[in-house]
Design a protein around this motif. Structure first.
Motif, PDB file in Angstrom:
ATOM      1  N   ASP A 180       0.796  -1.145   0.140  1.00 45.76           N
ATOM      2  CA  ASP A 180       0.065   0.015   0.127  1.00 45.76           C
ATOM      3  C   ASP A 180       0.679   1.275  -0.072  1.00 45.76           C
ATOM      4  O   ASP A 180       1.945   1.107   0.626  1.00 45.76           O
ATOM      5  N   ALA A 181       0.631   2.235  -0.701  1.00 47.85           N
ATOM      6  CA  ALA A 181       1.524   3.398  -0.750  1.00 47.85           C
ATOM      7  C   ALA A 181       1.668   3.943   0.431  1.00 47.85           C
ATOM      8  O   ALA A 181       2.749   4.718   0.640  1.00 47.85           O
ATOM      9  N   VAL A 182       0.653   4.108   1.371  1.00 48.24           N
ATOM     10  CA  VAL A 182       0.743   4.562   2.557  1.00 48.24           C
ATOM     11  C   VAL A 182       1.894   4.049   3.402  1.00 48.24           C
ATOM     12  O   VAL A 182       2.478   4.424   4.211  1.00 48.24           O
ATOM     13  N   ALA A 237       4.722  12.712   1.608  1.00 44.50           N
ATOM     14  CA  ALA A 237       3.539  12.206   0.670  1.00 44.50           C
ATOM     15  C   ALA A 237       3.422  12.528  -0.704  1.00 44.50           C
ATOM     16  O   ALA A 237       3.304  11.999  -1.845  1.00 44.50           O
ATOM     17  N   GLY A 238       3.814  14.015  -0.969  1.00 39.32           N
ATOM     18  CA  GLY A 238       3.812  14.540  -2.114  1.00 39.32           C
ATOM     19  C   GLY A 238       4.863  14.105  -3.007  1.00 39.32           C
ATOM     20  O   GLY A 238       4.919  13.877  -4.357  1.00 39.32           O
ATOM     21  N   TYR A 239       6.024  13.990  -2.353  1.00 44.08           N
ATOM     22  CA  TYR A 239       7.340  13.540  -2.987  1.00 44.08           C
ATOM     23  C   TYR A 239       6.986  12.279  -3.525  1.00 44.08           C
ATOM     24  O   TYR A 239       7.735  11.850  -4.605  1.00 44.08           O
ATOM     25  N   LEU A 240       6.645  11.170  -2.677  1.00 48.31           N
ATOM     26  CA  LEU A 240       6.503   9.956  -2.917  1.00 48.31           C
ATOM     27  C   LEU A 240       5.352   9.862  -4.173  1.00 48.31           C
ATOM     28  O   LEU A 240       5.465   8.949  -4.958  1.00 48.31           O
ATOM     29  N   SER A 241       4.341  10.591  -4.123  1.00 46.88           N
ATOM     30  CA  SER A 241       3.357  10.555  -5.201  1.00 46.88           C
ATOM     31  C   SER A 241       3.913  11.145  -6.617  1.00 46.88           C
ATOM     32  O   SER A 241       3.769  10.312  -7.414  1.00 46.88           O
ATOM     33  N   ARG A 242       4.671  12.019  -6.625  1.00 48.30           N
ATOM     34  CA  ARG A 242       5.676  12.323  -7.750  1.00 48.30           C
ATOM     35  C   ARG A 242       6.423  11.164  -8.367  1.00 48.30           C
ATOM     36  O   ARG A 242       6.544  10.871  -9.439  1.00 48.30           O
ATOM     37  N   ILE A 243       6.957  10.527  -7.485  1.00 49.21           N
ATOM     38  CA  ILE A 243       7.737   9.344  -7.892  1.00 49.21           C
ATOM     39  C   ILE A 243       7.077   8.314  -8.343  1.00 49.21           C
ATOM     40  O   ILE A 243       7.422   7.690  -9.624  1.00 49.21           O
ATOM     41  N   ARG A 258      -7.117   3.155   0.453  1.00 50.48           N
ATOM     42  CA  ARG A 258      -5.917   2.978   0.050  1.00 50.48           C
ATOM     43  C   ARG A 258      -5.903   2.584  -1.236  1.00 50.48           C
ATOM     44  O   ARG A 258      -6.340   2.115  -2.041  1.00 50.48           O
ATOM     45  N   ARG A 259      -4.158   2.990  -1.788  1.00 50.56           N
ATOM     46  CA  ARG A 259      -3.936   2.591  -3.293  1.00 50.56           C
ATOM     47  C   ARG A 259      -3.051   1.406  -2.979  1.00 50.56           C
ATOM     48  O   ARG A 259      -1.922   1.597  -2.165  1.00 50.56           O
TER      49      ARG A 259
END
Length: 319
Positions: A48-50, A60-66, A87-88
């Motif tokens: 899960d991404a979290v 969270a924003g940095y990981l989302s961009r990656i 969750r994703r």
């Protein structure tokens, strides 16, 4: 120990890391953080991404961009989590696993070259020093006891053969016929396997293997076979066997197998309880004389379509 001692060590170790990645060959074309994300995703069928964000302590924003970058490049797939629809879930694609494998191969070669400069007599002392730092500075003083599931490294396949032979001889009195069987299974995997459809997991704690399991193609179309589940005696009772079996189930379902089967013997009561907890059903049993003992062999089966989300992968069916 003083602050200056720690800072001096940090400067030294930073220099070592810089030397390992001289010219940015090691991580190219990814940044160090992107490489860490690929590495963690390669250790398990999905995350899960979290949980990934917590594991790597990333914004969270940095990981989302990656992850957006990886998805655009075809390295990952994202979907709803099985544990929480809010969750994703993130999993590597075949291309993503190839990228992670390349980074891992580079890291092994680079660290191997560094260790080649260390006198063999000094290597145990170096390894112990590294473990001591982990144990002393680890969070809550017990990070060294955490268990991770990873792909096998050089020497691990031999460890699987040795530990299976030694444990089953000690606990059940099986003779060397069993060691020969395990050696053939492992050799067949090492010499010819499809990394997209077959895998081995090593459970590691405190820097050493404490368990293993394999997922290989069965002769029946669309069927995978679970093999050689093992957990060291001192590591039992902590859910490691369940984690290994779950890894096989998630992997087999994720690449499109319809069924997961296994063969075991009735004396292995602990393993049978794990299989039952995960939904395996006993489909046949037969007495036999093997490994110097009179045993009852059992065939177990798990319908991956009925037990959870199933995606057809034409490659798995065709091969």
């Amino acid at each position: 120990m003083t602050v200056q001692d720690v800072r001096a060590f940090n400067r030294f170790y930073t220099g070592v890391i810089g030397a390992l990645d001289y010219g940015r060959h090691l991580y190219a074309p990814y940044t160090l953080t992107e490489s860490r994300v690929l590495y963690e995703l390669a250790q398990v069928p999905h995350l899960d991404a979290v949980d990934l964000r917590t594991l790597l302590d990333l914004d969270a924003g940095y990981l989302s961009r990656i992850l957006n970058k990886f998805e655009d490049a075809g390295l990952i797939e994202r979907g709803p989590s099985q544990s929480d629809p809010r969750r994703r879930r993130v999993r590597l694609t075949a291309r993503g696993r190839e990228a992670a494998a390349l980074l891992d191969e580079r890291a092994r070669e680079t660290v191997g070259a560094m260790l080649g400069t260390v006198d063999p007599a000094d290597r145990p002392r170096l390894a112990q020093a590294m473990r001591t730092i982990q144990q002393v500075l680890g969070e809550d003083g017990d990070r060294s006891e955490e268990v991770v599931l990873r792909e096998p490294r050089p020497g691990d396949l031999g460890w699987i053969v040795q530990r299976n032979a030694a444990l089953y001889a000690a606990e059940y009195g099986w003779n060397t016929d069993y060691e020969g069987l395990v050696a053939r299974i492992v050799a067949d995997f090492a010499e010819d396997h499809d990394p997209h459809l077959e895998r081995v997991w090593i459970a590691e704690r405190a820097g050493r293997p404490v368990g293993c399991v394999m997922c290989v193609r069965d002769d029946a179309p669309g069927t995978a076979r679970l093999r050689l589940l093992l957990v060291e005696p001192e590591a039992r009772g902590h859910g490691i066997g369940d984690r290994l079996v779950r890894a096989v189930i998630d992997f087999a379902r994720g690449v499109g197998y319809r069924d997961l089967v296994l063969w075991t013997n009735d004396v292995l009561s602990g393993a049978r309880r794990i299989y039952q907890r995960h939904g395996f059903v006993l489909v046949a049993e037969k007495p036999h004389r093997s490994f110097g003992k009179d045993l009852v062999g059992q065939d177990w089966r798990l319908d991956l379509h009925e037990s959870g989300e199933w995606r057809v992968t034409q490659r798995a069916n065709d091969e």
